[in-house]
Design a protein around this motif. Structure first.
Motif, PDB file in Angstrom:
ATOM      1  N   HIS A  45      -0.894  11.660 -45.395  1.00  0.00           N
ATOM      2  CA  HIS A  45      -0.557  12.008 -44.372  1.00  0.00           C
ATOM      3  C   HIS A  45       1.229  11.752 -44.280  1.00  0.00           C
ATOM      4  CE1 HIS A  45      -4.121  11.813 -41.218  1.00  0.00           C
ATOM      5  NE2 HIS A  45      -4.117  12.887 -42.221  1.00  0.00           N
ATOM      6  N   MET A  87       1.101  12.386 -36.782  1.00  0.00           N
ATOM      7  CA  MET A  87       0.805  12.721 -38.421  1.00  0.00           C
ATOM      8  C   MET A  87       0.210  13.840 -38.778  1.00  0.00           C
ATOM      9  SD  MET A  87      -1.924   9.493 -38.798  1.00  0.00           S
ATOM     10  CE  MET A  87      -3.400   9.723 -37.800  1.00  0.00           C
ATOM     11  N   HIS A 131       1.469   7.657 -45.405  1.00  0.00           N
ATOM     12  CA  HIS A 131       0.352   6.883 -45.638  1.00  0.00           C
ATOM     13  C   HIS A 131      -0.946   7.618 -46.053  1.00  0.00           C
ATOM     14  CE1 HIS A 131       0.271   8.086 -41.546  1.00  0.00           C
ATOM     15  NE2 HIS A 131      -1.282   8.330 -41.760  1.00  0.00           N
ATOM     16  N   MET A 137      -5.059   8.185 -45.079  1.00  0.00           N
ATOM     17  CA  MET A 137      -6.009   8.184 -43.909  1.00  0.00           C
ATOM     18  C   MET A 137      -7.455   8.212 -44.596  1.00  0.00           C
ATOM     19  SD  MET A 137      -4.753   7.638 -41.008  1.00  0.00           S
ATOM     20  CE  MET A 137      -5.478   7.423 -39.560  1.00  0.00           C
TER      21      MET A 137
HETATM   22 CU   LIG Z   1      -2.681   9.394 -40.762  1.00  0.00          CU
END
Ligand SMILES: [Cu+2]
Length: 146
Positions: A66, A77, A99, A101
Motif C-alpha cells: 500500500h 491508502m 506499508h 497490508m
Molecule cells: Cu494499508
C-alpha cells in the motif's frame, strides 16, 4: 526470548542466502478483536535495482503493498503492484508511508507472535527472488521502531 532468538537466527540465514536483497526490522501491528487486516512494516535494502512485487503469509488470505496518498485533505491508502528498491538505499515500510497490508487474517495477532511473510522481489535481470521474513507482532498502538 527463545522465539526472538530463533527469529534473529532465521533472519540472518535469510540475509546470507540471498545477499543482494535484505529485509530487516520486520514487525506487524497487533489486531483488535474482530479486525481482519494488519499493517506489516520493515526495512528493505537491495544492492542492485529491484522491485518488491508482493508478499504472502500463512497468517493471511493475501498481502498487499500500500501507498498513502492525500486525496482532498483525507489520507487514503491504495494498493500498488510494485515498489521500487533503488540500489544501496534503504526503503522503509512504515506507518504513514508505504506499508504492507495483511488481508483476511486467519487469526488474531497478539504482541510477541511471530508472523512469517514471504516477499516476492524482482531483480533488475527479471529473476524473481523470494525472501522469507519473520515479523514480530507489536501492540496495536505501536507507532515505529522500539
Ligand atoms: Cu494499508
Amino acid at each position: 526470548m527463545a522465539r526472538t532468538l530463533l527469529a534473529l537466527v532465521l533472519l540472518a540465514a535469510a540475509a546470507a542466502a540471498h545477499g543482494q536483497v535484505e529485509a530487516r526490522a520486520a514487525w506487524v501491528r497487533g489486531t483488535a478483536p474482530g479486525q481482519t487486516t494488519a499493517g506489516a512494516y520493515m526495512e528493505l535494502t537491495s544492492d542492485r535495482r529491484a522491485s518488491l512485487l508482493g508478499a504472502e503469509s500463512p497468517a493471511a488470505g493475501s498481502a498487499e503493498i500500500h501507498e498513502m496518498k492525500i486525496e482532498g485533505n483525507v489520507m487514503r491508502m491504495r494498493a500498488v503492484t510494485r515498489l521500487e528498491l533503488p540500489p544501496g538505499k534503504t526503503v522503509e515500510l512504515k506507518p504513514g508511508g508505504h506499508h504492507m497490508m495483511l488481508v483476511d487474517l486467519k487469526r488474531s495477532l497478539k504482541k510477541g507472535d511471530l508472523v512469517p511473510i514471504r516477499l516476492k522481489v524482482e531483480l533488475s535481470d527479471k529473476t524473481i527472488k523470494t525472501i522469507q521474513v519473520l515479523a514480530e507482532v507489536r501492540e496495536l498502538a505501536a507507532t515505529s521502531r522500539p
